[in-house]
Design a protein around this motif. Structure first.
Motif, PDB file in Angstrom:
ATOM      1  N   ASP A  65      28.991  19.489  26.790  1.00  0.00           N
ATOM      2  CA  ASP A  65      28.005  19.878  25.785  1.00  0.00           C
ATOM      3  C   ASP A  65      26.990  18.754  25.560  1.00  0.00           C
ATOM      4  O   ASP A  65      25.777  18.991  25.541  1.00  0.00           O
ATOM      5  N   PHE A  66      27.500  17.539  25.384  1.00  0.00           N
ATOM      6  CA  PHE A  66      26.605  16.402  25.174  1.00  0.00           C
ATOM      7  C   PHE A  66      25.701  16.186  26.391  1.00  0.00           C
ATOM      8  O   PHE A  66      24.491  15.971  26.246  1.00  0.00           O
ATOM      9  N   HIS A  96      31.557 -10.510  19.921  1.00  0.00           N
ATOM     10  CA  HIS A  96      31.568  -9.566  18.803  1.00  0.00           C
ATOM     11  C   HIS A  96      30.647  -8.388  19.109  1.00  0.00           C
ATOM     12  O   HIS A  96      29.568  -8.569  19.687  1.00  0.00           O
ATOM     13  N   ILE A  97      31.078  -7.200  18.710  1.00  0.00           N
ATOM     14  CA  ILE A  97      30.265  -5.994  18.771  1.00  0.00           C
ATOM     15  C   ILE A  97      30.236  -5.380  17.372  1.00  0.00           C
ATOM     16  O   ILE A  97      31.275  -5.284  16.712  1.00  0.00           O
ATOM     17  N   VAL A  98      29.061  -4.995  16.917  1.00  0.00           N
ATOM     18  CA  VAL A  98      28.919  -4.315  15.632  1.00  0.00           C
ATOM     19  C   VAL A  98      28.371  -2.920  15.903  1.00  0.00           C
ATOM     20  O   VAL A  98      27.369  -2.782  16.612  1.00  0.00           O
ATOM     21  N   VAL A  99      29.025  -1.902  15.380  1.00  0.00           N
ATOM     22  CA  VAL A  99      28.567  -0.528  15.602  1.00  0.00           C
ATOM     23  C   VAL A  99      28.205   0.107  14.262  1.00  0.00           C
ATOM     24  O   VAL A  99      28.926  -0.031  13.283  1.00  0.00           O
ATOM     25  N   THR A 100      27.077   0.821  14.243  1.00  0.00           N
ATOM     26  CA  THR A 100      26.672   1.513  13.025  1.00  0.00           C
ATOM     27  C   THR A 100      27.589   2.694  12.750  1.00  0.00           C
ATOM     28  O   THR A 100      27.847   3.036  11.594  1.00  0.00           O
ATOM     29  N   HIS A 101      28.078   3.330  13.813  1.00  0.00           N
ATOM     30  CA  HIS A 101      29.034   4.426  13.709  1.00  0.00           C
ATOM     31  C   HIS A 101      29.595   4.668  15.114  1.00  0.00           C
ATOM     32  O   HIS A 101      29.193   3.992  16.070  1.00  0.00           O
ATOM     33  N   LEU A 102      30.515   5.610  15.243  1.00  0.00           N
ATOM     34  CA  LEU A 102      31.283   5.741  16.482  1.00  0.00           C
ATOM     35  C   LEU A 102      30.980   7.012  17.265  1.00  0.00           C
ATOM     36  O   LEU A 102      31.838   7.506  17.992  1.00  0.00           O
ATOM     37  N   HIS A 103      29.773   7.533  17.192  1.00  0.00           N
ATOM     38  CA  HIS A 103      29.401   8.640  18.072  1.00  0.00           C
ATOM     39  C   HIS A 103      29.251   8.139  19.504  1.00  0.00           C
ATOM     40  O   HIS A 103      29.015   6.956  19.759  1.00  0.00           O
ATOM     41  N   ARG A 104      29.356   9.067  20.450  1.00  0.00           N
ATOM     42  CA  ARG A 104      29.518   8.700  21.864  1.00  0.00           C
ATOM     43  C   ARG A 104      28.350   7.942  22.469  1.00  0.00           C
ATOM     44  O   ARG A 104      28.532   7.146  23.388  1.00  0.00           O
TER      45      ARG A 104
END
Length: 282
Positions: A65-66, A96-104
């Motif tokens: 789908d994506f 270090h990794i910083v993510v705003t959110h965990l979408h693919r």
């Protein structure tokens, strides 16, 4: 600290709603990531875009789908790990990794840096690893990352935003700013520039908006594709719109102190790549 702007994943072409002066010709959407060179804590990667494993097995990692609606290019040379190597660094330099959110489209590169600590909001971590909504690709963290989570109850006030926190074992010039709405645990990442052009603070707002015209007046309307996509994926529309208004006010009230970027606007990415290209020495 020196900041590099990386596009870690081109996707389908976006056409502007209107373009009276010809400044917004159609361009592929991007996965706008930041690479921050620190003096004492190695490299910090903000967002990861698509990773090498996504390119090897896109259906298993990203889903049909994506792939159908996003139409990612999946060029191995666009992955964060390859771009970091071209800058003369080793992947192990990314501590270090910083993510705003965990979408693919934000997490595919996590597995390319299995040694790195991954910083995020605890609400987002819980939604992705415990509740496991269908927008959270479990394959992206099957390597068992070293998660570092932050609660929604701690922090200080910063430019009108509450519960803003410094990151554990990182310089105080990098902050987490709660910015929920797109997802329940979505946040922004604020980075203080050491010197150079532009305002002192650069804020990566993730998917809080898709097009700069949503926060900056005087630009053509939001491309219809971006409007439809945001409406289809947001978890709390009133909260997202409230935080969008706060970003708009932040830019209006502090234009000489704060600059904001988002994750997917290709025109914004091109402009910011020029602004920070001279960078600031670490």
């Amino acid at each position: 600290m020196r900041i590099h702007h990386l596009n870690c994943g081109s996707m389908r072409e976006i056409a502007p709603a209107t373009d009276p002066d010809g400044a917004l010709r159609p361009l592929p959407a991007v996965c706008h990531c930041l690479l921050i060179e620190t003096a004492s804590d190695g490299l910090v990667l903000v967002e990861t875009g698509f990773g090498t494993s996504d390119i090897r097995d896109p259906e298993a990692r990203l889903g049909q789908d994506f792939l159908g609606w996003a139409q990612p290019v999946l060029d191995p040379e666009e992955t964060a790990v390859r771009q970091i190597e071209r800058l003369g660094h080793s992947p192990t330099d990314v501590r270090h990794i910083v993510v705003t959110h965990l979408h693919r489209d934000h997490t595919g590169g996590l597995a390319d840096f299995p040694h790195a600590r991954v910083h995020l909001h605890e609400t987002e971590h819980r939604a992705a690893t415990v509740t496991r909504g269908d927008r959270y690709p479990q394959a992206h963290w099957a390597h068992d990352p070293h998660w570092v989570t932050y609660s929604g109850t701690d922090g200080e006030r910063w430019f009108g935003f509450d519960k803003v926190q410094q990151l554990t074992n990182l310089p105080p010039e990098i902050l987490l700013v709660p910015l929920a709405g797109h997802t329940e645990g979505h946040l922004a990442v604020a980075v203080r520039r050491s010197a150079g052009p532009g305002p002192a603070w650069l804020v990566h707002a993730g998917d809080a908006y898709y097009y700069r015209g949503e926060v900056a007046p005087g630009l053509p309307p939001t491309p219809p594709m971006f409007d439809a996509l945001q409406a289809s994926v947001e978890t709390d529309r009133p909260l997202r719109l409230d935080n969008l208004a706060r970003l708009r006010a932040l830019l209006a009230e502090h234009p000489d102190q704060v600059e904001v970027v988002s994750a997917h606007d290709p025109w914004e990415f091109r402009r910011m790549s020029v602004v920070d290209s001279v960078g600031s020495a670490a």
